[in-house]
Design an enzyme around this catalytic site. Sequence first.
Site, PDB file in Angstrom:
ATOM      1  N   GLU A   1       0.848  -1.195   0.000  1.00 32.07           N
ATOM      2  CA  GLU A   1       0.000   0.000   0.000  1.00 32.07           C
ATOM      3  C   GLU A   1       0.880   1.240   0.000  1.00 32.07           C
ATOM      4  O   GLU A   1       1.851   1.329   0.757  1.00 32.07           O
ATOM      5  CB  GLU A   1      -0.915  -0.006   1.227  1.00 32.07           C
ATOM      6  CG  GLU A   1      -1.610   1.296   1.546  1.00 32.07           C
ATOM      7  CD  GLU A   1      -2.482   1.821   0.416  1.00 32.07           C
ATOM      8  OE1 GLU A   1      -2.477   3.047   0.191  1.00 32.07           O
ATOM      9  OE2 GLU A   1      -3.163   1.006  -0.253  1.00 32.07           O
ATOM     10  N   GLN A   2       0.534   2.213  -0.854  1.00 29.37           N
ATOM     11  CA  GLN A   2       1.380   3.402  -0.969  1.00 29.37           C
ATOM     12  C   GLN A   2       1.201   4.380   0.192  1.00 29.37           C
ATOM     13  O   GLN A   2       2.101   5.164   0.499  1.00 29.37           O
ATOM     14  CB  GLN A   2       1.098   4.125  -2.281  1.00 29.37           C
ATOM     15  CG  GLN A   2      -0.307   4.687  -2.411  1.00 29.37           C
ATOM     16  CD  GLN A   2      -0.512   5.354  -3.759  1.00 29.37           C
ATOM     17  OE1 GLN A   2       0.427   5.486  -4.554  1.00 29.37           O
ATOM     18  NE2 GLN A   2      -1.725   5.787  -4.035  1.00 29.37           N
TER      19      GLN A   2
ATOM     20  N   ARG B   1     -18.000   3.645   5.983  1.00 30.34           N
ATOM     21  CA  ARG B   1     -16.935   2.991   5.222  1.00 30.34           C
ATOM     22  C   ARG B   1     -15.690   2.764   6.086  1.00 30.34           C
ATOM     23  O   ARG B   1     -15.024   1.731   5.976  1.00 30.34           O
ATOM     24  CB  ARG B   1     -16.585   3.833   3.995  1.00 30.34           C
ATOM     25  CG  ARG B   1     -15.498   3.247   3.113  1.00 30.34           C
ATOM     26  CD  ARG B   1     -15.280   4.123   1.883  1.00 30.34           C
ATOM     27  NE  ARG B   1     -16.386   4.013   0.961  1.00 30.34           N
ATOM     28  CZ  ARG B   1     -16.436   3.179  -0.068  1.00 30.34           C
ATOM     29  NH1 ARG B   1     -15.428   2.358  -0.302  1.00 30.34           N
ATOM     30  NH2 ARG B   1     -17.477   3.154  -0.868  1.00 30.34           N
TER      31      ARG B   1
ATOM     32  N   TYR C   1     -29.631   7.544   4.632  1.00 30.81           N
ATOM     33  CA  TYR C   1     -29.803   6.356   5.457  1.00 30.81           C
ATOM     34  C   TYR C   1     -28.901   6.475   6.678  1.00 30.81           C
ATOM     35  O   TYR C   1     -27.967   7.286   6.711  1.00 30.81           O
ATOM     36  CB  TYR C   1     -29.510   5.065   4.678  1.00 30.81           C
ATOM     37  CG  TYR C   1     -28.150   4.979   4.016  1.00 30.81           C
ATOM     38  CD1 TYR C   1     -27.026   4.526   4.702  1.00 30.81           C
ATOM     39  CD2 TYR C   1     -27.986   5.336   2.673  1.00 30.81           C
ATOM     40  CE1 TYR C   1     -25.786   4.427   4.088  1.00 30.81           C
ATOM     41  CE2 TYR C   1     -26.752   5.236   2.046  1.00 30.81           C
ATOM     42  CZ  TYR C   1     -25.655   4.786   2.758  1.00 30.81           C
ATOM     43  OH  TYR C   1     -24.427   4.691   2.141  1.00 30.81           O
TER      44      TYR C   1
ATOM     45  N   ASP D   1     -12.414  -2.145  -8.143  1.00 35.44           N
ATOM     46  CA  ASP D   1     -12.574  -0.996  -9.039  1.00 35.44           C
ATOM     47  C   ASP D   1     -11.577  -0.988 -10.177  1.00 35.44           C
ATOM     48  O   ASP D   1     -11.861  -0.438 -11.245  1.00 35.44           O
ATOM     49  CB  ASP D   1     -12.449   0.309  -8.249  1.00 35.44           C
ATOM     50  CG  ASP D   1     -13.723   0.666  -7.502  1.00 35.44           C
ATOM     51  OD1 ASP D   1     -14.747  -0.017  -7.707  1.00 35.44           O
ATOM     52  OD2 ASP D   1     -13.700   1.625  -6.709  1.00 35.44           O
TER      53      ASP D   1
END
Length: 392
Positions: A30-31, A104, A209, A286
């Site tokens: 991971e960067q 998230r 929501y 993605d």
Amino acid sequence: MRAIVVGAGIGGLAATLSLRRAGCDVTLVEQAPRFTEIGAGIQLAPNATRVLRRLGLLDVVAARSSRPSRLSFRTWSDGGEICGFALGREVEDAFGAPYLQAHRADLHQALAAAVPPESVRLNTVVVGIEQDGGSARVTTADGERLEADLVVAADGVRSRARQWLFGADEALFSGTAAYRALLPADEVAGLDLPEYALWLGPGRHFVHYWVRRGELLNVVGVIETGAAQESWTARAEPGEYLRAFEGWDPRVLDVLGRTGTVLRYGIHTRAPLARWSSGRVTLLGDSAHAMVPFQAQGAAQALVDAAVLGDCLADAAPADVPDALDRYVGRRLATATKAQAGSAKAGEDYHLPDGPEARARNARLAAQAAENEFGPHAGAWGIDAFDERQAS
């Protein structure tokens, strides 16, 4: 089996956990210098929560989430209900897992906490991926070369690995931008809001929501617009979002009027690919199939990618990796591509102008509610189960 996963978002973390369950020795690259996941609300349909259960994380995530009982479709101008769909116990009984709405960051934290620290390489920028018949290698900005039997590129909508594998290919602006905000529950008390609603209007829609056990209201206003910056941290101009929804139901305007910081980001996608893998390297999430969020399936499809990838690698030897990755793509590509198209179509339907087209859409939604208690979002919920073995 040695694996390298590039990217520590939701898809990359889930892939790391799924591959570890399959017996792989995984290095997650991971960067960023530390685990961070910004953003706001995220919806986790049963196809996502089944994956979390298999990873042993469903209870952890559910404890920090909200469980909506119903989705209400509303008209933009007066808030009249078009129709409603069940989301509570009925969904869990029918699909074998709950429908959750989470922050998230809470989901990301649960996934990250399950990855052993010794498996993670933070602050590591990948500048190249190469392979031969026997192994794959990742080159870092420091000139280090990490070798493994396979590489999984989960490096997001702006994936560099996708371009290294398949040539020049840029993220596509969807023609829409989203305003996002989180409001404490006491800030919206007394507004008579539906628990979970999707308000439809010409050229835009509005969603709200509850997340984090009902402590925060997640609000998202999507508008059609020209080019817009893709950023999770760019702030909207004061009053901009109120002007964008001028004339809407007073409850929508009341919510927007009570927001503090409102973020604005352009929604980008990727064109569907005919394949995701080349030899010992594959795409996930993605990087493979970024989609507009209008059916709440982006994160779910990444989680299912991770589940199927681990399943395909469980009994593979290093020499079998290319065939195993072909099986992974064979099981996932059609479903993810269908989710991309369905999400784009939903956005078109949500934004129809007032008049005959909108009335016909509303009639379709009402008919769906009469025939199927779970509605148009539910098409993907029952497929791609962990124990499914589709022919590639």
